[in-house]
Design an enzyme around this catalytic site. Structure first.
Site, PDB file in Angstrom:
ATOM      1  N   THR A  21      20.607   6.195  30.892  1.00  0.00           N
ATOM      2  CA  THR A  21      21.456   7.236  30.650  1.00  0.00           C
ATOM      3  C   THR A  21      20.456   8.034  29.117  1.00  0.00           C
ATOM      4  OG1 THR A  21      22.775   6.148  31.631  1.00  0.00           O
ATOM      5  CG2 THR A  21      23.836   7.656  30.366  1.00  0.00           C
ATOM      6  N   SER A  22      20.414   6.750  28.741  1.00  0.00           N
ATOM      7  CA  SER A  22      20.317   7.816  26.956  1.00  0.00           C
ATOM      8  C   SER A  22      18.631   8.162  27.028  1.00  0.00           C
ATOM      9  CB  SER A  22      20.478   6.367  26.162  1.00  0.00           C
ATOM     10  OG  SER A  22      22.013   6.561  25.867  1.00  0.00           O
ATOM     11  N   VAL A 228       9.422  -2.981  30.842  1.00  0.00           N
ATOM     12  CA  VAL A 228       8.522  -3.411  29.426  1.00  0.00           C
ATOM     13  C   VAL A 228       7.935  -4.839  29.338  1.00  0.00           C
ATOM     14  CG1 VAL A 228       9.082  -2.891  27.242  1.00  0.00           C
ATOM     15  CG2 VAL A 228       8.677  -0.625  29.056  1.00  0.00           C
ATOM     16  N   HIS A 515      30.640  -2.521  30.483  1.00  0.00           N
ATOM     17  CA  HIS A 515      30.319  -1.814  28.996  1.00  0.00           C
ATOM     18  C   HIS A 515      30.277  -2.377  28.021  1.00  0.00           C
ATOM     19  CE1 HIS A 515      34.717   1.407  30.134  1.00  0.00           C
ATOM     20  NE2 HIS A 515      33.530   1.342  31.392  1.00  0.00           N
ATOM     21  N   HIS A 559      35.618   4.653  27.607  1.00  0.00           N
ATOM     22  CA  HIS A 559      34.421   4.352  28.230  1.00  0.00           C
ATOM     23  C   HIS A 559      32.762   4.848  27.701  1.00  0.00           C
ATOM     24  CE1 HIS A 559      36.465   4.214  32.637  1.00  0.00           C
ATOM     25  NE2 HIS A 559      37.433   4.393  31.783  1.00  0.00           N
TER      26      HIS A 559
END
Length: 580
Positions: A21-22, A228, A515, A559
């Protein structure tokens, strides 16, 4: 072990480790400058052809599969020794491709409480807005000024099933008044309503949309199935901090490859994997690193600590009448085949959306005021025992529009029964956990210990939330006459009237809301557990930042999807500022 192959013919300005997402937001925004080259390294596969990502109703099919990191928590004392499956998306787009698609931002106070320059509630809400293109409808009354109309993230309100409309009526009746677009503004700590979702025209929108489809740019290179291992550092010629200059990876064939960055490396691998990569890179608690034979580059005691999550509990009910819930579209007879056909041909119907319905925020002060644990707990001035101000909710309620939830719930109503659930979610938990690693092996899953519900205050609040949720259903004027009983019978019992009667149920049935956050938290210079400064820079080194929800010092009362987008947007802006 064979040395890593250095890709000298590939030069990049920025390397983003994690295409979730980020990370996708960071890469997409950096690529707006055609003069920089960005490499995105993603451990999972490309999501372009993953139907169960784009089809919102197929979300659960991505779990317990190669598209899931398949992390399972350490057995939790607070859960009676149970482990929880902590699923995370392992493909381009990450957990934005498997989440509930909910745009529940929290309150501005949540971010003000971080006390960090550049991260006020006003600023974070602004970045959420920047990421979004909102598509309204005639029924949903969106709040003016809170939605964006030019970002890659397409959102729209949910069309509510009849049971959700009845639940909203019950919520209002039981003291949670209707507040239009509450979960975009966060302006009320006690209220109910519908919420915006990350889906448009029957297709889920994810972080990957920032670097693919209409936003694919030639200056972004995306390498999937590339795990990674660690960040490589070079010594400063002037005796300053070590500088991150390269990333060592394992490709799908198990071969090691190294990629170099001339400007910066951004770690966006999530709250479980970002701290694991830092630890393998020699950044973490020195004693822990020494115990697994990793040389310490920076003794950073906060790496992998401060792990937080929101616990939820599903409470299921059977209804008397057909047509109130959506079970008939998927569980009865051969309905699923027709429903799937509808999505394939029209991108409409049950599978075009996620089966969550009504939502509410609630304060529990009045309900807990006579509880000895609540009355006698320490608190700061103006805050309750959970550390929350009066304008922040203690819990959230939301519902499903059919039977469904955690994968262990398999008693589907195939015999023409009709079911739904109300879900209680705990905010601001006192119980914090850890992420550690057992060795330097990058293919080894991190050790995740959430320590769920170890603090008695967490159990107090969550059990009272379950009691309140049950009252909404069986006493609220919208639902009290439509409920036939619990479903299945072993899960709950309407006779629970005291808070204490809910504790065993919570211990047996609580699960994660997915979360996780806080494991590489930002902080002020005098905070020894802060891994990052307020500009997301890893302390003790240069050229390395973290950008995902692991950076949150404290979870929001909402959220984490929208904060993840905001963190990516904010990181990209800071990188551009520093480059100038």
């Amino acid at each position: 072990m064979a040395p890593a192959r250095v890709n000298q013919d590939e030069e990049y300005d920025y390397i983003v480790c994690g295409g979730g997402t980020s990370g996708s937001v960071v890469a997409g925004r950096l690529a707006e400058d055609p003069n920089v080259r960005i490499l995105v390294l993603e451990a999972g596969v490309d999501s372009a052809d993953l139907e169960n990502v784009h089809m919102a109703g197929g979300w659960s099919q991505n779990f317990d599969a190669p598209t899931d990191w398949n992390i399972e928590t350490v057995p939790a004392y607070g859960l009676g020794g149970r482990s929880i499956k902590a699923s995370r998306g392992k493909f381009l787009g990450g957990s934005s491709g498997v989440n509930g698609m909910l745009c529940i931002r929290g309150t501005k106070q949540d971010y003000d409480d971080w006390g960090l320059d550049g991260w006020s509630g006003e600023e974070v809400f602004g970045y959420m807005k920047k990421a979004e293109t909102f598509h309204g409808d005639d029924e949903f009354k969106e709040a003016k000024g809170y939605h964006g109309f030019s970002g890659p993230l397409h959102t729209e309100p949910h069309t509510l099933a009849p049971i959700s409309k009845l639940l909203l009526e019950s919520m209002d009746d039981q003291g949670l008044p209707s507040v239009p677009d509450l979960f975009s503004t966060g302006e009320a700590a006690n209220g109910s309503g519908n919420t915006v979702r990350t889906v448009y025209n029957g297709i889920r929108t994810t972080g990957a949309d920032f670097i693919t489809k209409d936003y694919h740019r030639s200056n972004i290179t995306i390498k999937t199935e590339m795990t990674v291992d660690k960040i490589l550092f070079e010594s400063s010629s002037s005796g300053g901090k070590p500088r991150a200059h390269a990333v060592e990876t394992l490709n799908a064939s198990g071969e090691r490859e190294t990629f170099s960055a001339s400007k910066e490396i951004i770690l966006s691998s999530g709250s479980y994997c970002s701290p694991a990569i830092l630890l393998r890179s020699g950044i973490g608690p020195a004693k822990e690193l020494a115990a697994i034979n990793i040389d310490t580059i920076v003794d950073s005691p906060g790496v992998g600590k401060n792990l937080q999550d929101h616990m939820i509990v599903f409470i299921f009910y059977e209804v008397k009448d057909a047509g109130l819930t959506n079970d008939y579209q998927v569980y009865h007879g051969d309905a699923f085949a027709a429903t799937y056909k509808q999505w394939k041909e029209e991108k409409k119907g049950f599978l075009a959306k996620f089966p969550f319905g009504a939502f509410a925020y609630a304060r529990l002060d009045e309900r807990l005021k006579d509880e000895p644990l609540w009355k006698n707990a320490q608190r700061k001035e103006g805050r309750d025992p959970m550390g929350l101000a009066p304008n922040q909710p203690n819990v959230e309620f939301f519902s499903t529009e059919c039977y469904g939830g955690p994968k262990q719930l398999i008693d589907f109503p195939v015999d023409n029964k009709h079911c739904f659930s109300i879900i209680a979610e705990l905010f601001s938990p006192h119980s914090h956990g850890t992420v550690t690693i057992k060795s330097s092996d990058p293919m080894e899953i991190p050790v995740v210990d959430h320590r769920y519900l170890e603090d008695p205050l967490d159990m107090l609040v969550l059990s009272e939330a379950c009691r309140f949720a049950n009252e909404i259903v069986i006493k609220g004027k919208g639902t009290k006459d439509v409920v036939k009983g619990s479903w299945p019978e072993k899960l709950t019992h309407h006779a629970y009237t005291k808070r204490e009667e809910w504790e065993p149920y919570v211990r047996e049935n609580a699960t994660t809301c997915y979360h996780p956050g806080g494991t590489c938290k930002m902080g002020l210079p005098d905070d020894p557990m802060a891994v990052l400064d307020e500009r997301l820079r890893v302390r003790g080194v240069e050229g390395l930042r973290v950008a995902d929800v692991s950076v949150m010092p404290r979870l929001n009362q909402g959220h984490t999807q929208m904060p993840a987008y905001a963190i990516g947007e904010k990181c990209a802006d800071m990188l551009k500022e520093d480059a100038r």
